[in-house]
Design a protein around this motif. Structure first.
Motif, PDB file in Angstrom:
ATOM      1  N   PRO A 132       0.812  -1.224   0.000  1.00 27.68           N
ATOM      2  CA  PRO A 132       0.000   0.000   0.000  1.00 27.68           C
ATOM      3  C   PRO A 132       0.845   1.273   0.000  1.00 27.68           C
ATOM      4  O   PRO A 132       0.405   2.314  -0.501  1.00 27.68           O
ATOM      5  CB  PRO A 132      -0.832  -0.126   1.276  1.00 27.68           C
ATOM      6  CG  PRO A 132      -0.897  -1.599   1.543  1.00 27.68           C
ATOM      7  CD  PRO A 132       0.409  -2.149   1.082  1.00 27.68           C
ATOM      8  N   ALA A 133       2.059   1.183   0.514  1.00 29.81           N
ATOM      9  CA  ALA A 133       2.904   2.380   0.599  1.00 29.81           C
ATOM     10  C   ALA A 133       3.365   2.858  -0.772  1.00 29.81           C
ATOM     11  O   ALA A 133       3.738   4.033  -0.934  1.00 29.81           O
ATOM     12  CB  ALA A 133       4.117   2.098   1.486  1.00 29.81           C
ATOM     13  N   THR A 134       3.365   1.973  -1.773  1.00 34.38           N
ATOM     14  CA  THR A 134       3.822   2.361  -3.121  1.00 34.38           C
ATOM     15  C   THR A 134       2.660   2.685  -4.055  1.00 34.38           C
ATOM     16  O   THR A 134       2.881   2.946  -5.245  1.00 34.38           O
ATOM     17  CB  THR A 134       4.671   1.238  -3.740  1.00 34.38           C
ATOM     18  OG1 THR A 134       3.876   0.054  -3.863  1.00 34.38           O
ATOM     19  CG2 THR A 134       5.889   0.940  -2.876  1.00 34.38           C
ATOM     20  N   GLU A 135       1.461   2.665  -3.536  1.00 31.47           N
ATOM     21  CA  GLU A 135       0.295   2.926  -4.380  1.00 31.47           C
ATOM     22  C   GLU A 135       0.261   4.381  -4.833  1.00 31.47           C
ATOM     23  O   GLU A 135       0.450   5.300  -4.035  1.00 31.47           O
ATOM     24  CB  GLU A 135      -0.984   2.584  -3.616  1.00 31.47           C
ATOM     25  CG  GLU A 135      -2.240   2.634  -4.460  1.00 31.47           C
ATOM     26  CD  GLU A 135      -3.436   2.108  -3.694  1.00 31.47           C
ATOM     27  OE1 GLU A 135      -3.882   0.974  -3.971  1.00 31.47           O
ATOM     28  OE2 GLU A 135      -3.912   2.832  -2.791  1.00 31.47           O
ATOM     29  N   GLN A 136       0.037   4.579  -6.129  1.00 29.94           N
ATOM     30  CA  GLN A 136      -0.048   5.911  -6.709  1.00 29.94           C
ATOM     31  C   GLN A 136      -1.504   6.341  -6.765  1.00 29.94           C
ATOM     32  O   GLN A 136      -2.350   5.658  -7.339  1.00 29.94           O
ATOM     33  CB  GLN A 136       0.543   5.925  -8.117  1.00 29.94           C
ATOM     34  CG  GLN A 136       0.440   7.274  -8.830  1.00 29.94           C
ATOM     35  CD  GLN A 136       0.863   7.198 -10.295  1.00 29.94           C
ATOM     36  OE1 GLN A 136       0.926   6.126 -10.867  1.00 29.94           O
ATOM     37  NE2 GLN A 136       1.172   8.335 -10.892  1.00 29.94           N
ATOM     38  N   LEU A 137      -1.807   7.470  -6.146  1.00 26.39           N
ATOM     39  CA  LEU A 137      -3.161   8.010  -6.195  1.00 26.39           C
ATOM     40  C   LEU A 137      -3.291   8.908  -7.420  1.00 26.39           C
ATOM     41  O   LEU A 137      -2.427   9.748  -7.692  1.00 26.39           O
ATOM     42  CB  LEU A 137      -3.470   8.793  -4.926  1.00 26.39           C
ATOM     43  CG  LEU A 137      -3.489   7.988  -3.621  1.00 26.39           C
ATOM     44  CD1 LEU A 137      -3.768   8.903  -2.436  1.00 26.39           C
ATOM     45  CD2 LEU A 137      -4.531   6.879  -3.695  1.00 26.39           C
ATOM     46  N   VAL A 138      -4.381   8.746  -8.158  1.00 26.28           N
ATOM     47  CA  VAL A 138      -4.626   9.526  -9.365  1.00 26.28           C
ATOM     48  C   VAL A 138      -5.895  10.342  -9.166  1.00 26.28           C
ATOM     49  O   VAL A 138      -6.951   9.794  -8.833  1.00 26.28           O
ATOM     50  CB  VAL A 138      -4.768   8.617 -10.599  1.00 26.28           C
ATOM     51  CG1 VAL A 138      -5.031   9.455 -11.844  1.00 26.28           C
ATOM     52  CG2 VAL A 138      -3.529   7.751 -10.776  1.00 26.28           C
ATOM     53  N   ASP A 139      -5.775  11.644  -9.350  1.00 27.09           N
ATOM     54  CA  ASP A 139      -6.936  12.529  -9.224  1.00 27.09           C
ATOM     55  C   ASP A 139      -6.592  13.839  -9.928  1.00 27.09           C
ATOM     56  O   ASP A 139      -5.916  14.703  -9.374  1.00 27.09           O
ATOM     57  CB  ASP A 139      -7.267  12.775  -7.749  1.00 27.09           C
ATOM     58  CG  ASP A 139      -8.593  13.516  -7.578  1.00 27.09           C
ATOM     59  OD1 ASP A 139      -9.173  13.945  -8.600  1.00 27.09           O
ATOM     60  OD2 ASP A 139      -9.049  13.661  -6.426  1.00 27.09           O
ATOM     61  N   TYR A 140      -7.034  13.968 -11.181  1.00 32.47           N
ATOM     62  CA  TYR A 140      -6.731  15.191 -11.913  1.00 32.47           C
ATOM     63  C   TYR A 140      -7.868  15.521 -12.869  1.00 32.47           C
ATOM     64  O   TYR A 140      -8.681  14.668 -13.227  1.00 32.47           O
ATOM     65  CB  TYR A 140      -5.407  15.078 -12.674  1.00 32.47           C
ATOM     66  CG  TYR A 140      -5.384  14.071 -13.798  1.00 32.47           C
ATOM     67  CD1 TYR A 140      -5.834  14.396 -15.083  1.00 32.47           C
ATOM     68  CD2 TYR A 140      -4.897  12.779 -13.591  1.00 32.47           C
ATOM     69  CE1 TYR A 140      -5.805  13.481 -16.119  1.00 32.47           C
ATOM     70  CE2 TYR A 140      -4.859  11.860 -14.623  1.00 32.47           C
ATOM     71  CZ  TYR A 140      -5.310  12.204 -15.877  1.00 32.47           C
ATOM     72  OH  TYR A 140      -5.293  11.291 -16.899  1.00 32.47           O
ATOM     73  N   LYS A 141      -7.892  16.776 -13.259  1.00 31.16           N
ATOM     74  CA  LYS A 141      -8.830  17.257 -14.260  1.00 31.16           C
ATOM     75  C   LYS A 141      -8.046  17.910 -15.391  1.00 31.16           C
ATOM     76  O   LYS A 141      -6.998  18.514 -15.164  1.00 31.16           O
ATOM     77  CB  LYS A 141      -9.798  18.284 -13.658  1.00 31.16           C
ATOM     78  CG  LYS A 141     -10.707  17.746 -12.571  1.00 31.16           C
ATOM     79  CD  LYS A 141     -11.603  18.859 -12.033  1.00 31.16           C
ATOM     80  CE  LYS A 141     -12.513  18.351 -10.921  1.00 31.16           C
ATOM     81  NZ  LYS A 141     -13.377  19.438 -10.378  1.00 31.16           N
ATOM     82  N   ILE A 142      -8.565  17.773 -16.600  1.00 32.70           N
ATOM     83  CA  ILE A 142      -7.925  18.405 -17.746  1.00 32.70           C
ATOM     84  C   ILE A 142      -8.984  18.740 -18.789  1.00 32.70           C
ATOM     85  O   ILE A 142      -9.943  17.982 -18.980  1.00 32.70           O
ATOM     86  CB  ILE A 142      -6.823  17.497 -18.338  1.00 32.70           C
ATOM     87  CG1 ILE A 142      -5.989  18.263 -19.365  1.00 32.70           C
ATOM     88  CG2 ILE A 142      -7.388  16.212 -18.900  1.00 32.70           C
ATOM     89  CD1 ILE A 142      -4.727  17.552 -19.755  1.00 32.70           C
ATOM     90  N   ASN A 143      -8.825  19.893 -19.438  1.00 32.22           N
ATOM     91  CA  ASN A 143      -9.756  20.350 -20.467  1.00 32.22           C
ATOM     92  C   ASN A 143      -8.999  20.616 -21.762  1.00 32.22           C
ATOM     93  O   ASN A 143      -7.804  20.913 -21.751  1.00 32.22           O
ATOM     94  CB  ASN A 143     -10.465  21.644 -20.054  1.00 32.22           C
ATOM     95  CG  ASN A 143     -11.284  21.495 -18.790  1.00 32.22           C
ATOM     96  OD1 ASN A 143     -11.598  20.389 -18.370  1.00 32.22           O
ATOM     97  ND2 ASN A 143     -11.621  22.624 -18.180  1.00 32.22           N
TER      98      ASN A 143
END
Length: 766
Positions: free
Chosen positions: A519-530
C-alpha cells in the motif's frame, strides 16, 4: 492440429443438404451503385446530421457488407486495410491491432487517434489502452450492414479522442425482411464457423433484427490444439413513430482466440532475417506443453491461468437510441449505451532471439530427455482485463432555419457524457522455451515450476490499475447551405476527470523476495484536464458531378493508462496530452460509372507515449504531408475500387535523449500504401480479388532496421448453387507473403501478418 485438412463433418453435411433442397427467390449481392463510390450514399459518421458523401466537406469512405465479406478478413482491423488513408497493422490476430489514418503516427499500441465505434458510440473511450484495444471487442459477421470511415476533418469535434478519424461499424436493423444462415470451414487449418442473421417486421411500425456467429478450432496459426472458441449474438428492435423512431439494441460477446506477438528474428545489415524453424506467418508459441501460469492477484493471492486461452474477451451491451422531429425545424436525438467489458490477454512475447545450447525438456512427450538446439526467453504477457466497462450518452438538439434567400442555416448543440472504467492486473513471467514453431516444450530451469525463470524484465511489470475516466463534452456545430455551397464550423470542449489508483508490485523481504503489492507504493490519481477543439470546412459543387472541399481542424486524444507510473497524477503537475492539427482539401468527381476522391493533407502531431515492450517513455512531434486518392469504376458486371496514399512524414521534435531522431521518418511510416480490388459478376458467379500493399519503412525512429515493402493478394469466388444457396471459396494472403508490421528496436523480434488462409463457405438466404 497434426492433420490440418478439410473435414466437413456431420453437422456441415446436414446443413448443406437442407440448404440445397430449399426453394425461394434468388439470393443476390447488393447491386453496385450508379457511380463507383456511391457519392449519394447518406452517411451519419463525422457529421452533425445525415448528409450525402458528395455534399460533406470531409474525406469519408463506405464499405458495404457484401464487399467486406468478399474481402475474407481475419479480424475487424483487417477490414480497414481496404480503406484508403487508413494504416491498420492487423498482424495481432483477432484483436490487439495498431490503427491510424494518413499523416498521424503509430507510436503506441492500439488506435490512439482513431475512435472505433459501433452504431455511432465508441466501443472503448480510449483507443490505446494497454492490452485492451477496442478492436478486440468487435467481430465481423452477418450483423454488419456497412462501415463508414472518416479521416481527419470533423472527427475532432464530433467525437472525443478522435482527432485522426472515426471508424463506425453500423449494424443491420431489419429494414428488409429476410436473413441468412451459413457454415464455413478452413482449408488446410482447423476452423469451423456458423453465421446467421434475420430481420423482419413485427407490426406496421415495429421491426426487429437478430444475428451472430460462433466458431471453434485451432485457427490460422499453429497452436497444436483447439484455441478458438466463442462468438457473439446481437440484435435490435426499432419502433417507428410519426415524428421519428426509437431503437433498443443489445450485444453479447464471449470469444477467445490466439493473439500473435513478435517472434524471434535476426537483423543483418538493417534487414530482418527469419530464424530456421520459426515461420513468422504461422508460429504462435501456444502449445499443449505449457504449464499453467501462476501470477499475482491484486489482493496478493496467487492466480492460476491457462496461457492457451489467448485473448479472451467478454462484452454485454444494452443500447437505446431515438430521433424525434419536434416541428418547426427542431430535431432531438439521443444515443445511449451501457457496456460490461472484461477478459484476459495471454500472449507469448519473444524476450530474445534465442541461443543454441544443451538443455533438458521439462514438459511434453520427451520430458526429462536431453535437447540440443535453440531456446528462447518466452515472456508471457498475462494481463487480466478486470473491468473495461463504460456508460455513454450523446444528446443532440438541432434547429434548421430557412432563410429568406432560400438558403438554410442549421445549428446543432450537443452534450456527450461518458464514464470509462479501466481495471487491469499485469503480470509478465519469463519461461525458457524450445525455439520451434510446432508444439514447443518448456525446458528445465532452476525453478520447480517447469520452464519458469521468474518475473520478466527485472520484475517491472506486475501492475495493478484501477481507474475511472469521466468525460463531459459539450459541442456546437453551425452549418450553412446555399445552393452549391455548404459551410460548417464546430467547436468542442472535452473535460476529463481521472480518478483511481495504480501500483507496481515490489520484492518483499518478509515474503522471501517474492513480489507483493505494498500500500505504501500505491499511486493516487486525481486530476482534471480540459481541451478545446475546432473544425471549419466547406464544400462547393461546381456541377452535380464535381465538387471541391477543404477543412482545417485541431483535436485532442487524452492519455489514459499510458501515463501512469510516471510524473505525479494527483493534480500537482501538468498532464501530458496528444494533439493533432490538420489541414486538408481536395476534389470529388464522378461521371457515369467512375468516381474519385483526391485529398491533399497536412497533419502536425504532438504526443507523449509509454510502450510496454521497451519500458520507455517518449515525447515526440511529427509533421506529415501527402495526398490520398480513392477511386472506383463500374461497367456492366465489372467493378473495380482502389486507393493510394502518399505520405512524407518527419519527426520534428523529441525528448532530450532522442534528439538524433529529429528529421527522420517516423517508425512504420511507409511513403505509400495502396489497394485495388476488381470484381466481375457472371450469371451465377461473382469472382474477385484485392491487392493491398505498403512500401518499405523504418522499424524504429533511429533508422537502424528496415521493414520491407510487401503486397498481399486476397481472392474469392461465389457461386449460386440454387436460387438461394451460395457456395463460396475465399483465400486470404493467396501467395503466402511475409509482411512485417513491427520490429523491436534492438532487432531481436518482429511481427508479421498471417500466412495463407483459405476457407469454403455455404450460405442460404431466406
Amino acid at each position: 492440429m497434426e492433420h490440418r485438412t478439410l473435414k466437413l463433418g456431420g453437422i456441415a453435411a446436414a446443413v448443406a443438404t437442407a440448404l440445397l433442397h430449399m426453394n425461394g427467390a434468388t439470393a443476390q449481392e447488393t447491386p453496385p451503385p450508379a457511380d463507383g463510390l456511391n457519392m449519394e450514399r447518406v452517411v451519419v459518421t463525422g457529421t452533425s446530421g445525415a448528409s450525402s458523401k458528395m455534399k460533406t466537406s470531409v474525406s469519408i469512405s463506405t464499405l458495404e457488407g457484401d464487399a467486406i465479406k468478399n474481402a475474407a478478413p481475419l479480424s475487424a482491423a483487417e477490414v480497414l486495410r481496404s480503406v484508403p488513408g487508413v494504416r491498420s497493422e492487423s498482424s495481432g490476430g483477432e484483436g490487439n491491432a495498431n490503427i491510424t489514418v494518413r499523416g498521424v503516427p503509430i507510436s503506441a499500441g492500439g488506435a490512439r487517434y482513431v475512435q472505433i465505434q459501433e452504431d455511432g458510440l465508441p466501443v472503448l473511450q480510449f483507443g490505446d489502452f494497454n492490452f485492451a484495444t477496442p478492436d478486440s471487442f468487435v467481430r465481423i459477421d452477418g450483423t454488419l450492414d456497412h462501415l463508414e470511415v472518416v479521416r481527419g476533418g470533423s472527427a475532432s469535434t464530433l467525437a472525443t479522442n478522435a482527432p485522426g478519424g472515426i471508424v463506425n461499424f453500423i449494424t443491420k436493423t431489419g429494414e428488409e425482411k429476410g436473413g441468412h444462415i451459413g457454415i464455413s470451414r478452413g482449408l488446410g487449418y482447423d476452423e469451423t464457423r456458423y453465421d446467421f442473421d434475420y430481420g423482419a417486421p413485427i407490426s406496421d411500425k415495429t421491426r426487429f433484427f437478430i444475428g451472430g456467429s460462433y466458431r471453434t478450432g485451432e485457427g490460422v496459426r499453429n497452436t497444436g490444439m483447439s484455441t478458438e472458441d466463442g462468438g457473439q449474438i446481437r440484435g435490435n428492435v426499432t419502433h417507428e413513430l410519426d415524428n421519428g423512431f426509437i431503437r433498443l439494441s443489445f450485444k453479447h460477446l464471449d470469444d477467445k482466440a490466439p493473439t500473435a506477438l513478435p517472434v524471434p528474428v535476426n537483423v543483418v545489415n538493417h534487414q530482418i532475417q527469419e530464424i530456421p524453424g520459426i515461420d513468422p506467418r504461422t508460429v504462435s508459441f501456444y502449445s499443449p506443453y505449457w504449464v499453467r501460469d501462476v501470477t499475482l492477484g491484486k489482493n496478493n493471492t496467487p492466480v492460476s491461468t491457462n496461457i492457451n486461452d489467448g485473448l479472451h474477451v467478454k462484452s454485454d451491451t444494452l443500447g437505446l437510441e431515438g430521433s424525434f422531429d419536434l416541428g418547426d425545424g427542431w430535431n432531438l436525438s439521443d444515443k445511449f449505451r451501457a457496456a460490461s467489458n472484461s477478459g484476459r490477454f495471454s500472449g507469448i512475447f519473444a524476450g530474445n532471439s534465442g541461443t543454441q545450447g544443451n538443455y533438458v525438456f521439462a514438459t511434453g512427450p520427451q520430458k526429462g530427455q536431453a535437447y540440443n538446439g535453440r531456446a528462447f526467453s518466452a515472456v508471457v504477457f498475462n494481463t487480466s482485463i478486470d473491468d473495461a466497462g463504460n456508460t455513454l450518452n450523446d444528446t443532440k438538439l438541432a434547429k434548421t432555419f430557412k432563410l429568406a434567400d432560400g438558403s438554410k442555416l442549421t445549428t446543432t448543440a450537443g452534450l456527450y457524457l461518458s464514464t470509462q472504467k479501466l481495471a487491469l492486473t499485469w503480470n509478465f513471467n519469463e519461461y525458457l522455451m524450445q525455439e520451434t514453431g510446432a508444439k514447443p516444450a518448456l525446458l528445465q530451469t532452476a525453478s520447480t515450476t517447469p520452464g519458469l525463470v521468474g518475473p520478466a524484465f527485472g520484475g517491472c511489470c506486475s501492475r495493478a490499475v484501477d481507474m475511472e475516466y469521466k468525460l463531459t463534452s459539450p459541442y456546437l456545430n453551425v452549418g450553412y447551405e446555399a445552393g452549391p455551397l455548404n459551410l460548417d464550423a464546430s467547436v468542442r470542449q472535452d473535460r476529463q476527470r481521472a480518478t483511481g489508483t495504480a501500483n507496481i508490485a515490489t520484492a518483499s523481504a518478509a515474503n522471501g523476495g517474492a513480489l507483493r503489492y505494498d500500500p505504501a507504493t500505491e499511486q493516487l490519481v486525481d486530476y482534471k484536464i480540459n481541451h478545446n477543439s475546432y473544425s471549419v470546412g466547406g464544400n462547393y459543387a461546381i456541377t452535380k458531378s464535381l465538387a471541391l472541399f477543404a477543412r482545417v481542424s485541431d483535436g485532442v486524444a487524452f492519455n489514459a493508462d499510458r501515463i501512469l507510473f510516471g510524473t505525479p497524477l494527483d493534480g500537482s503537475a501538468p498532464i501530458n496530452i496528444n494533439t493533432v492539427k490538420q489541414v486538408e482539401g481536395g476534389v470529388k468527381w464522378r461521371s457515369g460509372g467512375i468516381s474519385t476522391f483526391v485529398t491533399l493533407f497536412q497533419a502536425k502531431t504532438d504526443e507523449s507515449n509509454y510502450e510496454a515492450t521497451t519500458q520507455r517513455s517518449t515525447s515526440n512531434k511529427y509533421d506529415a504531408k501527402g495526398v490520398e486518392l480513392e477511386g472506383a469504376y463500374n461497367l456492366g458486371g465489372f467493378r473495380i475500387t482502389g486507393g493510394m496514399t502518399y505520405t512524407d512524414a518527419k519527426i520534428t521534435g523529441t525528448a532530450a535523449a532522442d534528439v538524433a531522431n529529429i528529421g527522420n521518418t517516423p517508425r512504420r511510416q511507409a511513403k505509400y500504401i495502396y489497394q485495388i480490388a476488381p470484381t466481375y459478376t457472371f450469371d451465377k458467379a461473382v469472382v474477385g480479388a484485392s491487392l493491398i500493399g505498403t512500401g518499405k519503412s523504418w522499424g524504429d525512429d533511429a533508422h537502424t532496421i528496415i521493414l520491407p515493402a510487401y503486397e498481399v493478394v486476397n481472392a474469392f469466388v461465389n457461386y449460386s448453387v440454387t436460387e438461394k444457396a451460395t457456395l463460396s471459396l475465399s483465400v486470404n494472403n493467396l501467395f503466402n507473403k511475409i509482411g512485417y508490421t513491427e520490429v523491436e528496436s534492438d532487432g531481436h523480434a518482429a511481427r508479421s501478418i498471417s500466412g495463407r488462409a483459405a476457407k469454403v463457405s455455404l450460405s442460404y438466404a431466406f
